[in-house]
Design an enzyme around this catalytic site. Sequence first.
Site, PDB file in Angstrom:
ATOM      1  N   GLY A   1       4.249   1.056   8.179  1.00 48.59           N
ATOM      2  CA  GLY A   1       3.515   2.102   7.494  1.00 48.59           C
ATOM      3  C   GLY A   1       3.011   3.157   8.467  1.00 48.59           C
ATOM      4  O   GLY A   1       3.146   3.047   9.685  1.00 48.59           O
ATOM      5  N   CYS A   2       2.409   4.202   7.903  1.00 41.54           N
ATOM      6  CA  CYS A   2       1.989   5.352   8.715  1.00 41.54           C
ATOM      7  C   CYS A   2       0.839   5.013   9.658  1.00 41.54           C
ATOM      8  O   CYS A   2       0.894   5.329  10.854  1.00 41.54           O
ATOM      9  CB  CYS A   2       1.635   6.524   7.812  1.00 41.54           C
ATOM     10  SG  CYS A   2       0.541   6.123   6.425  1.00 41.54           S
ATOM     11  N   TYR A   3      -0.196   4.360   9.154  1.00 39.89           N
ATOM     12  CA  TYR A   3      -1.309   3.974  10.029  1.00 39.89           C
ATOM     13  C   TYR A   3      -0.858   2.984  11.119  1.00 39.89           C
ATOM     14  O   TYR A   3      -1.201   3.162  12.290  1.00 39.89           O
ATOM     15  CB  TYR A   3      -2.442   3.344   9.214  1.00 39.89           C
ATOM     16  CG  TYR A   3      -3.292   4.286   8.411  1.00 39.89           C
ATOM     17  CD1 TYR A   3      -3.960   5.352   9.010  1.00 39.89           C
ATOM     18  CD2 TYR A   3      -3.501   4.076   7.051  1.00 39.89           C
ATOM     19  CE1 TYR A   3      -4.782   6.204   8.272  1.00 39.89           C
ATOM     20  CE2 TYR A   3      -4.322   4.909   6.308  1.00 39.89           C
ATOM     21  CZ  TYR A   3      -4.963   5.969   6.923  1.00 39.89           C
ATOM     22  OH  TYR A   3      -5.773   6.795   6.187  1.00 39.89           O
TER      23      TYR A   3
ATOM     24  N   GLU B   1       0.595  12.095  13.896  1.00 46.69           N
ATOM     25  CA  GLU B   1       1.938  12.054  13.319  1.00 46.69           C
ATOM     26  C   GLU B   1       1.874  12.606  11.908  1.00 46.69           C
ATOM     27  O   GLU B   1       0.794  12.703  11.311  1.00 46.69           O
ATOM     28  CB  GLU B   1       2.471  10.611  13.270  1.00 46.69           C
ATOM     29  CG  GLU B   1       1.724   9.753  12.265  1.00 46.69           C
ATOM     30  CD  GLU B   1       2.181   8.310  12.193  1.00 46.69           C
ATOM     31  OE1 GLU B   1       2.958   7.882  13.051  1.00 46.69           O
ATOM     32  OE2 GLU B   1       1.722   7.611  11.268  1.00 46.69           O
TER      33      GLU B   1
END
Length: 334
Positions: free
Chosen positions: A153-155, A306
């Site tokens: 995932g992003c985190y 990001e």
Amino acid sequence: MLNTLIVGASGYTGAELAAYLQRHPDVHLSSLMVSSQSSDAGKCFSALYPQYKGVLDFPLQPLTDVFEAARDIDVVFLATAHEVSHDIAPIFLEAGCIVFDLSGAYRVQDTQFYEKYYGFEHKNSAWLEQAVYGLAEWQAEKIKQARLVAVPGCYPTVSQLSLKPLLEKNLLDTDYWPVINAVSGVSGAGRKASMTNSFCEVSLQAYGIFNHRHQPEIATHLGTEVIFTPHLGHFARGILATITCKLKSGVTEEHVRDAYLQAYHDKPLVRLYHKGVPALKAVVGLPFCDIGFAIQGQYLVIVGAEDNLLKGAAAQAVQCMNIRFGYGETQALL
């Protein structure tokens, strides 16, 4: 030429995937699909995302028969809910497809994790054991052999890319857990309308304090405990993570800089700052993770940035595909 299918193509991440894959010289984008219950089924993709008019005028086909959808398909990207990926990934895999799953369904090889943090019973332990965690800069050799890649995932991506070089070199005093404060834009909550992610309702707020599902994912793959607090910010996309750590006695700025350089000098999608720290405007719309840091005494503050939909999702998935099939790592991304 890889025949490729996206399931969940109407969401923000699915749309970014479609754009990347459409311009990939070694990919034939065969179909864009959505759940059979989706209100977007039957619509034209470019009607939902008019910037792709004349480029991606694909119908969004309802997924009614997974085996039929897998026919003549080499690669499947699942931009679907966790439970959906859990159920359909094995069917695509048994049909011979290589699967890149952007949900959390196969990221942690512990079935109890899913009952506690995702609220469902994981019934595909055999595939869970075979899944390769797709943190591209650190898992390339395993990705090259994988049939199922669980894209982080992003985190977790920005957090791990920021911390992993220092942990690998044993530079951090892990008796003091790294503290990760990360802020995401509202696109991280998905495209479905909700009061909690309505742009007019969001200001800046912390959520999931001490119980967010990404904390154990980050801790598991880093091999050390962390304190992780996500925040929802009043902007559309991007993540900025500010991470506070304690260095071991005798560790200098030069040691830290060398650790990052050794880890990422040949990694084209991680950009290091030699002075200052990144801001969101440097990465939004781009597939990079930018990292900078500052030191005072034994204390280190790392800032990672990001685009949550790109390096935190779609770009990393395509990067993993490029690694898996031996293409240039940034093919179609830059």
